[in-house]
Design a protein around this motif. Structure first.
Motif, PDB file in Angstrom:
ATOM      1  N   LEU A 155       0.818  -1.207   0.062  1.00  0.00           N
ATOM      2  CA  LEU A 155      -0.080   0.110   0.066  1.00  0.00           C
ATOM      3  C   LEU A 155       0.906   1.288  -0.171  1.00  0.00           C
ATOM      4  O   LEU A 155       1.893   1.361   0.694  1.00  0.00           O
ATOM      5  N   ASP A 156       0.629   2.035  -0.879  1.00  0.00           N
ATOM      6  CA  ASP A 156       0.889   3.489  -0.866  1.00  0.00           C
ATOM      7  C   ASP A 156      -0.006   4.412  -0.229  1.00  0.00           C
ATOM      8  O   ASP A 156      -0.994   4.622  -0.758  1.00  0.00           O
TER       9      ASP A 156
ATOM     10  N   TYR B 287       5.039  -6.298   6.815  1.00  0.00           N
ATOM     11  CA  TYR B 287       6.369  -7.303   6.551  1.00  0.00           C
ATOM     12  C   TYR B 287       7.462  -6.347   6.217  1.00  0.00           C
ATOM     13  O   TYR B 287       8.416  -6.742   6.981  1.00  0.00           O
ATOM     14  N   ASP B 288       7.250  -5.451   5.631  1.00  0.00           N
ATOM     15  CA  ASP B 288       8.287  -4.311   5.410  1.00  0.00           C
ATOM     16  C   ASP B 288       7.884  -3.146   4.800  1.00  0.00           C
ATOM     17  O   ASP B 288       6.677  -2.993   4.561  1.00  0.00           O
TER      18      ASP B 288
ATOM     19  N   ARG C 142       5.413   3.815   1.518  1.00  0.00           N
ATOM     20  CA  ARG C 142       5.055   2.443   1.054  1.00  0.00           C
ATOM     21  C   ARG C 142       5.288   1.483   2.117  1.00  0.00           C
ATOM     22  O   ARG C 142       6.364   1.232   2.639  1.00  0.00           O
ATOM     23  N   GLU C 143       4.201   0.509   2.333  1.00  0.00           N
ATOM     24  CA  GLU C 143       4.271  -0.537   3.144  1.00  0.00           C
ATOM     25  C   GLU C 143       3.815  -1.812   2.716  1.00  0.00           C
ATOM     26  O   GLU C 143       2.786  -1.701   2.152  1.00  0.00           O
ATOM     27  N   ARG C 144       4.423  -2.920   3.101  1.00  0.00           N
ATOM     28  CA  ARG C 144       3.888  -4.298   2.700  1.00  0.00           C
ATOM     29  C   ARG C 144       3.396  -5.159   3.745  1.00  0.00           C
ATOM     30  O   ARG C 144       3.929  -4.857   4.949  1.00  0.00           O
ATOM     31  N   PHE C 145       2.183  -5.784   3.483  1.00  0.00           N
ATOM     32  CA  PHE C 145       1.770  -6.590   4.552  1.00  0.00           C
ATOM     33  C   PHE C 145       1.527  -7.808   4.306  1.00  0.00           C
ATOM     34  O   PHE C 145       1.004  -8.164   3.072  1.00  0.00           O
ATOM     35  N   VAL C 146       1.388  -8.951   5.062  1.00  0.00           N
ATOM     36  CA  VAL C 146       1.055 -10.205   4.832  1.00  0.00           C
ATOM     37  C   VAL C 146      -0.045 -10.793   5.691  1.00  0.00           C
ATOM     38  O   VAL C 146       0.053 -10.352   6.883  1.00  0.00           O
TER      39      VAL C 146
END
Length: 621
Positions: free
Chosen positions: A334-335, A349-350, A362-366
């Motif tokens: 997601l931005d 996640y990062d 910007r972020e990443r999710f699992v």
């Protein structure tokens, strides 16, 4: 979803809205201005207000304004497209490319690839398929740069449950890249879904639910650039644009995998909790984005615990929980503007702001194995956290409601501790509670996230306590063990309601446990004495002014009657076995009873028929 604070059937909660509000309406289409349109508007505004042009050359000024007005009209009528650049996700390999790779099989999971952001040097264009809103999208589909990493999903699971990912072949995989624009109320993104045909017959078409187009959501969704296995797919909208049909270029045979890629844009409302679904709305510092992406419909056959067959094409009822889904894996990037805090299903996640568009984070999710993916963006809320058996529970609340917010966190922590002991351990690393403007209902559950109505946040409010306990229980009875929420809502709602009693018992507060039980007695007695008793095991559309009293209260009383018959030790062993057997899966009345009968070595059909499957003069426990 939880409980009202009064018994009015038409205004009870989201699950009991008036019949008039359930009439489907065609959602308002939405588009954003094109770049030429915006540029022309800017020039016109400058010219219109510029004093030198206006006073020194009146004739030229008039001609120039006329030209610009005509340009404005032409650029506006030429059609508009979303102005947020999507992050494309690559279609699957072409047949030539696929020849050099291992083909997907029942023992081989296809990799999922996606671009995180468009490349400024890429000029390759994919074929343009028809879109779900009648337009086309000619955006470039870029080469793959990132594979779906099943191992990354372990970040959302407690170490003791990391081995659950060995079941990954059983779950479809979503990869979503999206940009959140809180000012425009839009989520623009690209999605890739790797799905497997687990049925016994080939698929000639597949279906997605576009929940933002449902009248209750009050927003909208558009889908374009739809491909299946790198081939353009024809699409058809049904049921007032809530259901999207994709005709497959080639039949998808049993045990085969297919890759669907598409672009989408969803739009919410603002400050609309009094008129629309509060979980898809921006209000009071919470931008809730329930079902913001196209959701694959459930396919049912003789091997699945559903009363319907083939794709779930039933009209979505406003009563009860709207989305019927199965467990999947999600990898979501997601931005968003940096002044909005992101709260989602699963775990972060990062993050890599260096690759984000200018001015965005910007972020990443699992997700781990969960049956939906919820996103909220927050501004101005405080937060507090607690650890229970390795799960981090975080509560978000308005600063003015800090005392109640802390109390809500304490309730959630106590509930997780109680349900871990009584039902089986919660396998995920995070659980979030958000104070939100819901209005029509007191609380609603999503995987790993629960929303609680802001008006409950008052010191010493027991309704806040019971609502939190109820919604936390839905993480066991909805998220981890699923059922048909539109077809058999008594299962998850009955168990979540009965969990309120289990919660107070775990605190050693038998008085409040008895008070909860008495409340259910009063609700059910009311409808029974009014001659409106009925079977609890029926679809949400079949109830007539008695939905809550039967689905919440009568169903909870059934579990109390069952407990009285079996005894505490056998009853809770039954619930533990039910949870262990069906975790990440789906159950129905038949499979629930089967587990109970295996545990007790007895026949439970008579008590089920009397309380749930029919209407009988039962003794209220």
């Amino acid at each position: 979803m939880y409980l009202p604070n009064h018994m009015g059937d038409t205004a009870w909660c989201h699950s009991e809205r008036s019949e008039e509000s359930q009439i489907p309406t065609t959602p308002r289409p939405f588009t954003l201005p094109t770049a030429p349109f915006r540029v022309t508007c800017g020039i016109l505004i400058i010219v219109w207000y510029h004093p030198l042009l206006k006073h020194r050359c009146a004739r030229c000024y008039g001609v120039l304004c006329s030209v610009l007005l005509w340009a404005l009209l032409i650029s506006g009528c030429a059609g508009s497209m979303p102005n947020a650049t999507l992050m494309p996700i690559t279609p699957s390999l072409t047949p030539t490319e696929a020849a050099a790779t291992e083909a997907p099989s029942p023992t081989h999971t296809p990799g999922i690839t996606a671009t995180i952001a468009p490349s400024s040097t890429s000029t390759a264009q994919s074929p343009t398929p028809s879109s779900a809103n009648g337009s086309t999208n000619t955006g470039a589909m870029l080469p793959p740069t990132m594979s779906f990493d099943v191992n990354a999903q372990a970040a959302a699971l407690l170490p003791a449950f990391a081995a659950d990912l060995e079941q990954a072949e059983d779950w479809d995989r979503y990869q979503i890249n999206a940009r959140l624009d809180p000012a425009l109320l839009t989520v623009s993104g690209a999605m890739r879904l790797d799905m497997r045909n687990r049925a016994e017959t080939p698929f000639s078409a597949i279906y997605f639910h576009l929940y933002p187009n449902h009248a209750d959501f009050g927003g909208g969704m558009q889908v374009s650039n739809v491909y299946v296995n790198n081939e353009p797919a024809a699409t058809t909208l049904e049921q007032n644009n809530v259901l999207l049909r994709l005709d497959l270029p080639q039949p998808l045979n049993p045990d085969e995998w297919a890759t669907v890629t598409l672009n989408f844009q969803a739009r919410t409302q603002r400050n609309a909790s009094r008129d629309a679904y509060g979980a898809f709305n921006q209000e009071a510092g919470v931008w809730a984005l329930a079902n913001f992406y196209p959701v694959l419909s459930v396919y049912a056959d003789s091997n699945t615990p559903y009363d319907f067959t083939e794709w779930d094409r039933r009209p979505v009822s406003s009563r009860g929980d709207l989305a019927v889904t199965t467990t999947a894996l999600y990898d979501v990037t997601l931005d968003a503007p940096p002044d909005w805090m992101l709260v989602t299903t699963g775990a972060r996640y990062d993050s890599d702001d260096s690759t984000a568009p200018e001015g965005l984070r910007r972020e990443r999710f699992v997700s781990g194995p969960q049956r939906d993916f919820f996103v909220a963006a927050l501004q101005g809320l405080d937060r507090a956290s607690a650890d229970v058996d390795g799960t981090l529970i975080t509560a978000y609340y308005q600063p003015a409601n800090a005392e109640a917010g802390q109390a809500g966190l304490a309730t959630a922590a106590a509930a997780v501790r109680a349900y871990n002991e009584r039902y089986g351990r919660y396998p995920l690393t995070e659980l979030e509670i958000i104070q939100a403007a819901l209005m029509d209902f007191l609380g609603v559950e999503y995987p790993g996230v629960v929303l609680i109505d802001q008006d409950l946040y008052q010191p010493g409010n027991r309704l806040l306590e019971t609502t939190v306990a109820h919604e936390i229980a839905h993480q066991w009875w909805y998220n981890l063990v699923g059922n048909d929420y539109q077809g058999e809502p008594w299962i998850d709602e009955g168990l979540a309601s009965y969990s309120q009693i289990v919660f107070y018992e775990s605190l050693g507060n038998d008085q409040l446990a008895e008070a909860e039980l008495q409340t259910f007695r009063n609700w059910y007695t009311g409808v029974r004495e009014a001659g409106r008793d009925d079977t609890a095991d029926q679809p949400v559309t079949a109830f007539q002014g008695n939905y809550v009293a039967l689905v919440y209260a009568k169903s909870a009383l059934f579990f109390q009657a069952l407990r009285n018959q079996l005894g505490d030790e056998v009853f809770f062993r039954f619930l533990q076995e039910y949870y262990a057997t069906h975790r990440y899966g789906e159950a129905n009345s038949e499979t629930l009873l089967a587990v109970g009968e295996d545990v007790c070595a007895c026949n439970l059909q008579p008590i089920y028929n009397a309380w749930i499957g029919g209407v009988a003069p039962v003794n209220i426990p």
